[in-house]
Enzyme design. Sequence first.
Site, PDB file in Angstrom:
ATOM      1  N   ASP A   1       0.838  -1.111   0.060  1.00  0.00           N
ATOM      2  CA  ASP A   1      -0.065  -0.092   0.027  1.00  0.00           C
ATOM      3  C   ASP A   1       0.900   1.276   0.089  1.00  0.00           C
ATOM      4  OD1 ASP A   1      -1.891   1.897   0.386  1.00  0.00           O
ATOM      5  OD2 ASP A   1      -2.759   1.115   2.289  1.00  0.00           O
TER       6      ASP A   1
ATOM      7  N   ASN B   1       2.385   6.197 -10.661  1.00  0.00           N
ATOM      8  CA  ASN B   1       1.102   5.913 -11.391  1.00  0.00           C
ATOM      9  C   ASN B   1      -0.262   5.419 -10.506  1.00  0.00           C
ATOM     10  OD1 ASN B   1      -0.643   4.877 -13.802  1.00  0.00           O
ATOM     11  ND2 ASN B   1      -0.387   3.020 -12.785  1.00  0.00           N
TER      12      ASN B   1
ATOM     13  N   ARG C   1      10.737  10.292  -0.987  1.00  0.00           N
ATOM     14  CA  ARG C   1      11.485  10.160   0.024  1.00  0.00           C
ATOM     15  C   ARG C   1      12.295   8.834   0.160  1.00  0.00           C
ATOM     16  NH1 ARG C   1       6.949  12.443   2.951  1.00  0.00           N
ATOM     17  NH2 ARG C   1       6.628  10.287   3.639  1.00  0.00           N
TER      18      ARG C   1
ATOM     19  N   TYR D   1     -10.793  13.503  -6.414  1.00  0.00           N
ATOM     20  CA  TYR D   1      -9.728  13.098  -7.396  1.00  0.00           C
ATOM     21  C   TYR D   1      -9.225  14.456  -8.207  1.00  0.00           C
ATOM     22  CZ  TYR D   1      -8.173  10.550 -11.775  1.00  0.00           C
ATOM     23  OH  TYR D   1      -7.420  10.234 -12.877  1.00  0.00           O
TER      24      TYR D   1
ATOM     25  N   LYS E   1      -5.032  15.258  -7.844  1.00  0.00           N
ATOM     26  CA  LYS E   1      -4.478  15.190  -9.062  1.00  0.00           C
ATOM     27  C   LYS E   1      -3.791  16.831  -9.304  1.00  0.00           C
ATOM     28  CE  LYS E   1      -4.699  11.070 -10.596  1.00  0.00           C
ATOM     29  NZ  LYS E   1      -3.521  10.124 -10.756  1.00  0.00           N
TER      30      LYS E   1
END
Length: 365
Positions: free
Chosen positions: A151, A178, A211, A243, A247
């Site tokens: 996750d 992605n 990171r 959403y 983005k």
Amino acid sequence: MSEKIKEVHANLPRTFDRTDEPWYHYLTIDIIWKVLGYTLFHPWTSWILVLCLRAQLTPYEALEMKISMAWALAMSTIGVFNIISERVAYGRAREVDLSEEVIVITGGVEGLGGLLAETYGMRSANVAVLDTKEISNEEGEEKGILYYKCDVSDAKQVEAVAAEIVEDLGVPTILINNAGIVHSKSILDSTAEDVENVFRTNTLSHFNTLRTFLPHMLREGRGTIVTVSSVLGSLGAANLSSYAASKAALLALHHSLRAELAQHQDGKEIKTILVTPGQMSTRMFADVKTPSNFLAPIVAPVDVAKDILRLVEQGESGEVAVPLYSQYIGILGVLPVGVQTLVRRWSGVDTAIVKAGLVQNEKSE
């Protein structure tokens, strides 16, 4: 007896499931623009026209010769300007040898990420996919991909998987962020958990992977980072508020990343690619209808993937924005607000989710 041939099941694009469309359905402004780019607007083609006129002994003083020479000179000037502009913005390309690169793809089981992962897998590259979906070792071996259940919104899980990747494949040098999910709900219907879940997966996951993997790239002195955002990050849309906002945050993150790499002494050979596609024919927005197939065609993941692959393997930074309108979506923001309202109303961007019956539904990519 001959050995039984191994069967490989192919997932064909959605267009194979549809009835044949008339020829003009496939004629889009993107195709016309691409053809013009290789003909009328291409510097070499423009000068060929000049040479053809000279081959016919057309005098330099003739009007058609003056026009063709002026056009060829203009196209050449624009071409040189674009080359210089990209060099100033992105610097020189870095050397890329896939056999020496380790590619990490988040959300790489399905959709665009899955296509990228399988393409690199077929080319025997070192590919690691991070996804919440489990894939068997046998399937991974068939595709030439190592799948890690992770996750990416959980920083500790990302750090633990990164250690495994370094041990299994080596130091990651290409990161393709992605992973993404969508909650198609209105602002009032969205719960705090809904919004937090979207931002953790779509936005905070990028911070976690950066990171974790960026220090490896800085020590190696090379790398490529791909940020997959969306044209909705610049537009926004009704019933897609979380959403679109997640983005939009990636657009700012990308520019901040570029600025910090430019200031880092070891960041010059780390390339960045921003991906802002329009509607893709993936499961996430499968039932959403485009207002105009000519001006705003639905993009196949392969069309986005091939541009990403080209930039990554050429060792270049850049932006991938398809279809054509997504490249110029910023112009909408400088138009009068009345015009903006009319464009949004005509495009149906704020009613598409309702018409598709996707409100209150949740899908992941």
